[in-house]
Motif scaffolding. Structure first.
Motif, mmCIF file in Angstrom:
data_model
loop_
_atom_site.group_PDB
_atom_site.id
_atom_site.type_symbol
_atom_site.label_atom_id
_atom_site.label_comp_id
_atom_site.label_asym_id
_atom_site.label_seq_id
_atom_site.Cartn_x
_atom_site.Cartn_y
_atom_site.Cartn_z
ATOM 1 N N CYS A 181 -2.142 -5.040 12.112
ATOM 2 C CA CYS A 181 -1.114 -4.676 11.119
ATOM 3 C C CYS A 181 -0.373 -5.902 10.580
ATOM 4 O O CYS A 181 -0.099 -5.980 9.379
ATOM 5 N N TRP A 209 -1.628 3.782 6.942
ATOM 6 C CA TRP A 209 -1.413 2.585 6.116
ATOM 7 C C TRP A 209 -2.710 1.854 5.782
ATOM 8 O O TRP A 209 -2.692 0.863 5.065
ATOM 9 N N CYS A 253 -3.459 -1.777 3.663
ATOM 10 C CA CYS A 253 -3.528 -2.884 4.620
ATOM 11 C C CYS A 253 -4.587 -3.898 4.196
ATOM 12 O O CYS A 253 -5.769 -3.573 4.113
#
Length: 150
Positions: free
Chosen positions: A29, A138, A142
């Motif tokens: 992330c 996400w 990303c």
């Protein structure tokens, strides 16, 4: 010498001054973050963690499967800390999958730059990435996930 092989007293002083606890899947992330997040406070905290790691790439991390320095500002933190919740189990599974693929244990100490090198060398095919990130909301925003057609 690896952090695991250092004595407790040798690592305690390093941990006090440098240690950041990071969920294993957050290694992905952090690299793909574009400024989106659960809330403005979460985004600001994520930027601060990333800035800190960029300023000191040798910063010591403790890779974990629980709430970390990034989760502190997450609006879902309370639900995530309840071990029986569906969200908590799903997120912890992402961490466990990363640790398994890296062949390291929960609680391992590693320098940030080494952790990023390791994750980028070990999670380098579409099936590995999908196994870790497949349920993440996400992933379409990303950069790490989207890199190289992931």
């Amino acid at each position: 010498m690896s952090e695991k092989s250092k004595s407790k007293s040798e690592t305690d002083s390093e941990h006090d001054s440098q240690l950041i606890k990071i969920r294993a899947h957050h290694l992905c992330c952090i690299q793909g973050f574009q400024g989106y997040g659960y809330s403005p406070a979460f985004v600001a905290n994520m930027r601060a963690v990333i800035s800190d790691l960029e300023a000191l790439p040798s910063r010591l991390l403790k890779l974990v499967t629980e709430c970390d320095a990034i989760c502190i500002s997450c609006p879902s933190k309370r639900e995530c800390t309840i071990q029986e919740s569906v969200l908590s189990r799903r997120i912890r599974q992402m961490d466990l999958t990363v640790l398994e693929k890296l062949k390291i244990e929960d609680g391992t100490f590693v320098k940030a730059d080494e952790a990023f090198r390791l994750i980028n060398s070990k999670l380098n095919n579409a099936s590995d990435i999908e196994e870790v990130c497949g349920t993440c909301k996400w992933r379409q925003k990303c950069l790490w996930y989207m890199q190289a057609g992931r």
